[in-house]
Design a protein around this motif. Structure first.
Motif, PDB file in Angstrom:
ATOM      1  N   THR A   1      -1.177 -14.468  13.126  1.00  0.00           N
ATOM      2  CA  THR A   1      -0.405 -13.745  12.113  1.00  0.00           C
ATOM      3  C   THR A   1       0.722 -14.613  11.584  1.00  0.00           C
ATOM      4  OG1 THR A   1      -0.882 -11.651  13.245  1.00  0.00           O
ATOM      5  CG2 THR A   1       0.934 -11.661  11.668  1.00  0.00           C
ATOM      6  N   LEU A   2       1.408 -15.303  12.489  1.00  0.00           N
ATOM      7  CA  LEU A   2       2.490 -16.202  12.073  1.00  0.00           C
ATOM      8  C   LEU A   2       1.960 -17.269  11.118  1.00  0.00           C
ATOM      9  CD1 LEU A   2       5.439 -17.199  12.391  1.00  0.00           C
ATOM     10  CD2 LEU A   2       4.632 -18.573  14.342  1.00  0.00           C
ATOM     11  N   LYS A   3       0.819 -17.842  11.453  1.00  0.00           N
ATOM     12  CA  LYS A   3       0.260 -18.889  10.595  1.00  0.00           C
ATOM     13  C   LYS A   3      -0.117 -18.325   9.226  1.00  0.00           C
ATOM     14  CE  LYS A   3      -3.186 -22.573  10.397  1.00  0.00           C
ATOM     15  NZ  LYS A   3      -4.177 -23.378  11.159  1.00  0.00           N
ATOM     16  N   ALA A   4      -0.706 -17.140   9.204  1.00  0.00           N
ATOM     17  CA  ALA A   4      -1.084 -16.532   7.933  1.00  0.00           C
ATOM     18  C   ALA A   4       0.139 -16.291   7.059  1.00  0.00           C
ATOM     19  CB  ALA A   4      -1.826 -15.219   8.180  1.00  0.00           C
ATOM     20  N   LEU A   5       1.216 -15.804   7.671  1.00  0.00           N
ATOM     21  CA  LEU A   5       2.447 -15.561   6.913  1.00  0.00           C
ATOM     22  C   LEU A   5       3.044 -16.864   6.400  1.00  0.00           C
ATOM     23  CD1 LEU A   5       4.053 -12.881   9.270  1.00  0.00           C
ATOM     24  CD2 LEU A   5       3.135 -12.475   6.978  1.00  0.00           C
ATOM     25  N   ARG A   6       3.036 -17.885   7.239  1.00  0.00           N
ATOM     26  CA  ARG A   6       3.603 -19.179   6.832  1.00  0.00           C
ATOM     27  C   ARG A   6       2.801 -19.826   5.711  1.00  0.00           C
ATOM     28  NH1 ARG A   6       5.047 -22.316  12.546  1.00  0.00           N
ATOM     29  NH2 ARG A   6       7.066 -21.318  12.929  1.00  0.00           N
ATOM     30  N   CYS A   7       1.487 -19.655   5.781  1.00  0.00           N
ATOM     31  CA  CYS A   7       0.608 -20.331   4.819  1.00  0.00           C
ATOM     32  C   CYS A   7       0.317 -19.485   3.583  1.00  0.00           C
ATOM     33  CB  CYS A   7      -0.705 -20.710   5.494  1.00  0.00           C
ATOM     34  SG  CYS A   7      -0.521 -21.895   6.843  1.00  0.00           S
ATOM     35  N   GLY A   8       0.846 -18.278   3.539  1.00  0.00           N
ATOM     36  CA  GLY A   8       0.619 -17.417   2.387  1.00  0.00           C
ATOM     37  C   GLY A   8      -0.799 -16.902   2.288  1.00  0.00           C
ATOM     38  N   ILE A   9      -1.469 -16.783   3.401  1.00  0.00           N
ATOM     39  CA  ILE A   9      -2.841 -16.266   3.401  1.00  0.00           C
ATOM     40  C   ILE A   9      -2.793 -14.748   3.307  1.00  0.00           C
ATOM     41  CG2 ILE A   9      -4.953 -16.034   4.783  1.00  0.00           C
ATOM     42  CD1 ILE A   9      -4.310 -18.818   5.924  1.00  0.00           C
ATOM     43  N   PRO A  10      -3.500 -14.165   2.345  1.00  0.00           N
ATOM     44  CA  PRO A  10      -3.451 -12.703   2.166  1.00  0.00           C
ATOM     45  C   PRO A  10      -3.934 -11.968   3.414  1.00  0.00           C
ATOM     46  CG  PRO A  10      -4.504 -13.775   0.290  1.00  0.00           C
ATOM     47  CD  PRO A  10      -4.368 -14.827   1.352  1.00  0.00           C
ATOM     48  N   LEU A  11      -3.126 -11.035   3.887  1.00  0.00           N
ATOM     49  CA  LEU A  11      -3.475 -10.311   5.097  1.00  0.00           C
ATOM     50  C   LEU A  11      -4.565  -9.271   4.845  1.00  0.00           C
ATOM     51  CD1 LEU A  11       0.069  -9.800   6.650  1.00  0.00           C
ATOM     52  CD2 LEU A  11      -1.640 -11.519   7.233  1.00  0.00           C
ATOM     53  N   ASP A  12      -4.898  -9.051   3.574  1.00  0.00           N
ATOM     54  CA  ASP A  12      -5.973  -8.111   3.245  1.00  0.00           C
ATOM     55  C   ASP A  12      -7.272  -8.828   2.890  1.00  0.00           C
ATOM     56  OD1 ASP A  12      -5.156  -9.201   0.867  1.00  0.00           O
ATOM     57  OD2 ASP A  12      -4.964  -7.298  -0.211  1.00  0.00           O
ATOM     58  N   SER A  13      -7.351 -10.124   3.277  1.00  0.00           N
ATOM     59  CA  SER A  13      -8.554 -10.909   2.999  1.00  0.00           C
ATOM     60  C   SER A  13      -9.221 -11.325   4.303  1.00  0.00           C
ATOM     61  CB  SER A  13      -8.215 -12.158   2.177  1.00  0.00           C
ATOM     62  OG  SER A  13      -9.360 -12.989   2.037  1.00  0.00           O
ATOM     63  N   PRO A  14     -10.181 -10.547   4.806  1.00  0.00           N
ATOM     64  CA  PRO A  14     -10.865 -10.907   6.052  1.00  0.00           C
ATOM     65  C   PRO A  14     -11.507 -12.292   6.001  1.00  0.00           C
ATOM     66  CG  PRO A  14     -11.378  -8.644   5.449  1.00  0.00           C
ATOM     67  CD  PRO A  14     -10.652  -9.249   4.285  1.00  0.00           C
TER      68      PRO A  14
ATOM     69  N   ARG B   1     -10.544 -15.009   4.272  1.00  0.00           N
ATOM     70  CA  ARG B   1      -9.536 -16.051   4.406  1.00  0.00           C
ATOM     71  C   ARG B   1      -8.957 -16.088   5.816  1.00  0.00           C
ATOM     72  NH1 ARG B   1      -6.712 -17.380  -0.219  1.00  0.00           N
ATOM     73  NH2 ARG B   1      -5.580 -18.826   1.138  1.00  0.00           N
ATOM     74  N   LEU B   2      -8.738 -14.919   6.402  1.00  0.00           N
ATOM     75  CA  LEU B   2      -8.182 -14.855   7.755  1.00  0.00           C
ATOM     76  C   LEU B   2      -9.159 -15.438   8.775  1.00  0.00           C
ATOM     77  CD1 LEU B   2      -6.551 -11.303   7.697  1.00  0.00           C
ATOM     78  CD2 LEU B   2      -5.350 -13.502   7.743  1.00  0.00           C
ATOM     79  N   THR B   3     -10.432 -15.162   8.591  1.00  0.00           N
ATOM     80  CA  THR B   3     -11.444 -15.689   9.512  1.00  0.00           C
ATOM     81  C   THR B   3     -11.552 -17.206   9.388  1.00  0.00           C
ATOM     82  OG1 THR B   3     -12.705 -13.634   9.380  1.00  0.00           O
ATOM     83  CG2 THR B   3     -13.869 -15.575  10.192  1.00  0.00           C
ATOM     84  N   GLU B   4     -11.539 -17.697   8.156  1.00  0.00           N
ATOM     85  CA  GLU B   4     -11.580 -19.147   7.928  1.00  0.00           C
ATOM     86  C   GLU B   4     -10.386 -19.820   8.599  1.00  0.00           C
ATOM     87  OE1 GLU B   4     -11.737 -22.269   4.129  1.00  0.00           O
ATOM     88  OE2 GLU B   4     -11.312 -20.149   3.823  1.00  0.00           O
ATOM     89  N   MET B   5      -9.222 -19.205   8.460  1.00  0.00           N
ATOM     90  CA  MET B   5      -8.020 -19.745   9.088  1.00  0.00           C
ATOM     91  C   MET B   5      -8.176 -19.757  10.605  1.00  0.00           C
ATOM     92  SD  MET B   5      -4.218 -18.042   9.310  1.00  0.00           S
ATOM     93  CE  MET B   5      -4.917 -16.824  10.467  1.00  0.00           C
ATOM     94  N   ALA B   6      -8.653 -18.654  11.180  1.00  0.00           N
ATOM     95  CA  ALA B   6      -8.795 -18.559  12.641  1.00  0.00           C
ATOM     96  C   ALA B   6      -9.723 -19.646  13.175  1.00  0.00           C
ATOM     97  CB  ALA B   6      -9.319 -17.177  13.022  1.00  0.00           C
TER      98      ALA B   6
END
Length: 231
Positions: free
Chosen positions: A42-55, A57-62
């Motif tokens: 979650t911290l990384k998503a917030l820092r990188c501006g990754i939309p939290l409503d985009s599964p 993008r979040l999966t790619e990041m993980a």
């Protein structure tokens, strides 16, 4: 040789982290806080501006993120892509948004794989919401650690007060109640009390007694050689 796993599940504010850390310390096991892993993402998503409503993008990041859990005197340090973020992941902003990350099945699958990999090298005390039900359904000892809502809110209020953070007890209780409903009602890996988990109501228990109970149960299971032999 198959490693011994103690899976501790339960609602927010029940004291899982403190108890799990002390049990691990007493037994010489590795303590793993799975909630910290979701917080790190979650911290990384917030820092990188990754939309939290985009599964997607979040999966790619993980999948492209390296999370390490290192033992320390306080329990474990959390390294995110090589940087210690143990303090940053406890911020209110991360707390408010972590459910968006943890509700994505593909993200959970990435972390489930990481969590299971620790068993290859360590005896474990792992705590979270889905450890006994999903991550280690074959855990040698499953514990459901609980406490009533008012007591959990009081503990959280005292924790925040100890850090110099002003908080409203009623609001904390309301937030915990909402989180309980969200954790129990989510479609993916909901919080459940399993029939083969030892139920521990910590409302009126001292931490020392909780730790002693779980440690004793673990030693009994280890002495038997297998959970089934103890039943």
């Amino acid at each position: 040789m198959k490693r011994f796993v103690i899976a501790i599940d339960g609602p927010a504010g029940a004291g899982k982290g403190t108890v799990a850390r002390l049990v691990a310390e007493r037994l010489g096991f590795l303590y793993v806080d799975t909630g910290a892993m979701y917080r790190a993402l979650t911290l990384k998503a917030l820092r990188c501006g990754i939309p939290l409503d985009s599964p997607v993008r979040l999966t790619e990041m993980a999948r492209q993120t390296r999370i390490e859990m290192l033992p320390c005197a306080e329990g474990c340090r959390v390294l995110l892509d090589g940087t210690d973020v143990s303090e940053e992941i406890r911020s209110e902003e991360v707390s408010r948004n972590s459910h968006a990350v943890s509700s994505v099945r593909e993200v959970r699958e990435v972390l489930w794989k990481l969590q299971r990999s620790y068993r290859d090298r360590h005896n474990l005390v792992m705590e979270g919401r889905d450890i006994g039900s999903v991550v280690f359904p074959d855990a040698e000892l499953k514990v459901y650690l609980d406490a009533d809502l008012a007591e959990r809110a009081r503990r959280r209020w005292l924790q925040l007060k100890g850090k110099g953070i002003e908080a409203d007890l009623t609001e904390i209780q309301r937030d915990l109640s909402a989180r309980d409903r969200r954790d129990a009602g989510r479609e993916i890996a909901p919080l459940v009390r399993l029939p083969d988990a030892v139920y521990v109501d910590s409302t009126r228990m001292r931490i020392e007694d909780e730790v002693a109970l779980i440690t004793r149960l673990a030693k009994e299971r280890m002495a038997c050689g297998s959970k089934r032999a103890c039943d």
